[in-house]
Design an enzyme around this catalytic site. Sequence first.
Site, PDB file in Angstrom:
ATOM      1  N   LYS A 280       0.850  -1.185   0.000  1.00 50.07           N
ATOM      2  CA  LYS A 280       0.000   0.000   0.000  1.00 50.07           C
ATOM      3  C   LYS A 280       0.890   1.241   0.000  1.00 50.07           C
ATOM      4  O   LYS A 280       1.887   1.284   0.723  1.00 50.07           O
ATOM      5  CB  LYS A 280      -0.891  -0.031   1.253  1.00 50.07           C
ATOM      6  CG  LYS A 280      -2.200   0.709   1.104  1.00 50.07           C
ATOM      7  CD  LYS A 280      -3.193   0.292   2.177  1.00 50.07           C
ATOM      8  CE  LYS A 280      -4.474   1.101   2.062  1.00 50.07           C
ATOM      9  NZ  LYS A 280      -5.550   0.591   2.900  1.00 50.07           N
ATOM     10  N   GLU A 367     -19.239  -5.622  11.035  1.00 47.86           N
ATOM     11  CA  GLU A 367     -20.208  -4.816  11.784  1.00 47.86           C
ATOM     12  C   GLU A 367     -21.260  -5.671  12.475  1.00 47.86           C
ATOM     13  O   GLU A 367     -21.731  -5.332  13.570  1.00 47.86           O
ATOM     14  CB  GLU A 367     -20.882  -3.811  10.843  1.00 47.86           C
ATOM     15  CG  GLU A 367     -19.978  -2.678  10.363  1.00 47.86           C
ATOM     16  CD  GLU A 367     -19.038  -3.063   9.218  1.00 47.86           C
ATOM     17  OE1 GLU A 367     -19.180  -4.197   8.682  1.00 47.86           O
ATOM     18  OE2 GLU A 367     -18.163  -2.249   8.866  1.00 47.86           O
ATOM     19  N   ARG A 395     -25.255  -2.459   8.016  1.00 46.81           N
ATOM     20  CA  ARG A 395     -24.970  -3.889   7.885  1.00 46.81           C
ATOM     21  C   ARG A 395     -25.573  -4.705   9.036  1.00 46.81           C
ATOM     22  O   ARG A 395     -25.773  -5.899   8.923  1.00 46.81           O
ATOM     23  CB  ARG A 395     -23.450  -4.114   7.927  1.00 46.81           C
ATOM     24  CG  ARG A 395     -22.741  -3.917   6.634  1.00 46.81           C
ATOM     25  CD  ARG A 395     -22.753  -5.194   5.819  1.00 46.81           C
ATOM     26  NE  ARG A 395     -22.488  -4.913   4.424  1.00 46.81           N
ATOM     27  CZ  ARG A 395     -21.305  -5.004   3.855  1.00 46.81           C
ATOM     28  NH1 ARG A 395     -20.272  -5.384   4.553  1.00 46.81           N
ATOM     29  NH2 ARG A 395     -21.162  -4.739   2.580  1.00 46.81           N
TER      30      ARG A 395
HETATM   31  C1  LIG Z   1     -18.835  -2.471   5.435  1.00 41.09           C
HETATM   32  C2  LIG Z   1     -17.660  -1.550   5.477  1.00 41.09           C
HETATM   33  N1  LIG Z   1     -17.026  -1.331   6.649  1.00 41.09           N
HETATM   34  C3  LIG Z   1     -15.966  -0.493   6.696  1.00 41.09           C
HETATM   35  C4  LIG Z   1     -15.531   0.132   5.576  1.00 41.09           C
HETATM   36  C5  LIG Z   1     -14.382   1.136   5.647  1.00 41.09           C
HETATM   37  N2  LIG Z   1     -13.236   0.686   4.875  1.00 41.09           N
HETATM   38  C6  LIG Z   1     -12.990   1.132   3.640  1.00 41.09           C
HETATM   39  S1  LIG Z   1     -11.639   0.452   2.953  1.00 41.09           S
HETATM   40  C7  LIG Z   1     -11.344  -0.443   4.342  1.00 41.09           C
HETATM   41  C8  LIG Z   1     -10.142  -1.329   4.398  1.00 41.09           C
HETATM   42  C9  LIG Z   1     -10.141  -2.282   3.296  1.00 41.09           C
HETATM   43  O1  LIG Z   1      -8.962  -3.023   3.366  1.00 41.09           O
HETATM   44  P1  LIG Z   1      -8.566  -3.902   2.124  1.00 41.09           P
HETATM   45  O2  LIG Z   1      -9.740  -4.611   1.598  1.00 41.09           O
HETATM   46  O3  LIG Z   1      -7.410  -4.728   2.523  1.00 41.09           O
HETATM   47  O4  LIG Z   1      -8.157  -2.848   1.023  1.00 41.09           O
HETATM   48  P2  LIG Z   1      -6.871  -1.894   0.962  1.00 41.09           P
HETATM   49  O5  LIG Z   1      -7.363  -0.513   1.274  1.00 41.09           O
HETATM   50  O6  LIG Z   1      -5.864  -2.365   1.944  1.00 41.09           O
HETATM   51  O7  LIG Z   1      -6.401  -2.000  -0.418  1.00 41.09           O
HETATM   52  C10 LIG Z   1     -12.304  -0.206   5.318  1.00 41.09           C
HETATM   53  C11 LIG Z   1     -12.317  -0.807   6.659  1.00 41.09           C
HETATM   54  C12 LIG Z   1     -16.233  -0.117   4.383  1.00 41.09           C
HETATM   55  N3  LIG Z   1     -15.902   0.481   3.231  1.00 41.09           N
HETATM   56  N4  LIG Z   1     -17.282  -0.966   4.356  1.00 41.09           N
END
Ligand SMILES: Cc1ncc(C[n+]2csc(CCOP(=O)(O)OP(=O)(O)O)c2C)c(N)n1
Length: 632
Positions: A280, A367, A395
């Site tokens: 990242k 959630e 959710r």
């Molecule tokens: C249901 C839900 N909960 C929380 C989030 C907030 N959120 C957005 S991106 C993320 C992290 C995602 O991590 P990953 O899938 O590993 O993607 P990366 O950003 O590391 O590429 C979170 C917790 C969300 N978008 N949807």
Amino acid sequence: MDLTKMKNPQFLKELNTEELEVLAAEIRQFLIEKLSVTGGHLGANLGVVELTLALHKQFNSPEDKLIFDVGHQSYIHKMLTGRTDQFDTLRKYKGLCGFPKMNESEHDVWETGHSSTSLSAAMGMAIARDMKNEKHAVVPIIGDGALTGGMALEALNHIGHEKKNLTVILNDNEMSIAGNVGALHNALGRMRSAGKYNRVKDELELLLKRIPAVGGKIAQTAERVKDSMKYFMVPGMLFEEFGFTYFGPVDGHDFKDLEENIAYAKKTDGPVLVHVITQKGKGYMPAESDKKDKWHGVGPYKIDSGEKIKPANAAPAWSQVVSDTLEKVAEKDNRLAVITPAMILGSKLDKFQERYPDRLFDVGIAEQHATTLSAGLATQGMKPFLAIYSTFLQRAYDQLVHDVCRQNLNVAFGIDRAGLVGADGETHQGVFDIAFLRHLPNMVVMMPKDENECQHMVNTAIEYNNGPIAVRFPRGNGLGVAMDQNLSTIPIGSWDVLQKGTDAVILTFGTTIEMSLAASAVLAKQGIHVEVINARFIKPLDEDILHERMQHDIPILTVEEAVLKGGFGSAILEFAEEHNYHSPIRRMGIPDRYIEHGDVDQLLEEIHLTKEQIMIEINGLLTGGNEKQKRA
Ligand SMILES: Cc1ncc(C[n+]2csc(CCOP(=O)(O)OP(=O)(O)O)c2C)c(N)n1
């Protein structure tokens, strides 16, 4: 090259590795520059430059379906599919959306913003493809964070069972927004360090071929060793057990490795998982070296130093006020446990975590689990505080209904980002929570007018012993008011008169108080005296105040930054109907449609949630006229 000339990803098929590397560098530079002005999801996108190029080279979008989980990492996909010239408008009003959007491009085949939906969507598309006898590939791209979400695990379970052709790309950067957490995360860690699957598997098979498979004690032992060795040595065993063919770990910044493995995956029947390791923030030093969040979502910044450009003298963020209050409460109440579904940084709980590591639980993007886990804690006399964004609490609706409210458990909810959130747009607007909480028996819902009232509400929520209670607060910073030193509690269901007046009443709360007071001030100069009440409890209502005003048939205007249908205004209409009152009532709020991205002020203007409209509505109420401005 001129990146704005990229209209169709087909051109990638002609590029060799060196040319792809040059293009990747140019795309990174472009994103670093553009996002330094607009802000956006920099870290995740910098991590998937090579991966996105490789996928678009190997597959044929839009026939082949590329489905980005969460969708925040789809910027390169947007560039490759003809939207590079729109990046100056990224996440701005009427501009390019920060997430996939079907009305922007035929290449955006699935819209998201919330996490962990890609595998289910992909499975639906794969089933449809087979039912229609079509042949295209379906390719969900899911992060290691998103994989921790319950929906993703439900989908894995189903996909492995059905055995449809599906190419899952697991983009593993070890990060959610903060560092990823959980047993699955640990398992991925073991896969990452185990080395190449194919190589290990081949060697293992050679070895096993030399061991007789049947007969004799040695052979039986060998069988057992074979099984345990498999688990020990083969990195993708977890996914193989789920029915997937595993490829990886693949270096997500090495075109050769990517293309080789994706090409194999394409040729493999049944569900395939390609485990791609990415970094990242790759290619931008400030993001790479940030230990905390690798620049997940950022506002404008200075490119050279990485210094974030912030408005001067900003009041503390609402989330910070809540988190600081939790620290204060934790000092006096050792029953307090704070739960976050993967939002430690967004909810500003990092300081709390440092101070109370054993009382802060990051459960991953989960959630539903977070909500029922809180309920479980409450059954044992603990005081769970679930810090959760309004949009993500959606959710957990059944868990709210069935586990928390029905059992009337003392769970306190800190509902963050309540109201319009701006740049993240329609998937993230926190506008439904009032409507989906208000009708639940036992639920108390409140919203503060400023950060001082907010700290008292957080304290009230934790001290409350009669069931579930929620304090909702907006995105961004407070008003900069003075903070009381000591925490107090606010009587449940009590409102507060902010401005006296006898001609009409505005019932409002939270972010719309300011415009209501401003409208009242202008109207006062015209000789119209409008009372403004801080209806800080959305449920229960302050019935004394309502009876008093409605007995005198005083015209009432409700103003809320939440959906009108089922909202606070609806509660006032219900109250009037239940008690047979005839006060004229009008409601202002968010109309019955999804609100896209843009500055909150622009969005409020668009939906006529403004001081001017409040004045129009009050005049309409007083004249009984029908000049109600048509709402957008
Ligand atoms: C249901 C839900 N909960 C929380 C989030 C907030 N959120 C957005 S991106 C993320 C992290 C995602 O991590 P990953 O899938 O590993 O993607 P990366 O950003 O590391 O590429 C979170 C917790 C969300 N978008 N949807």
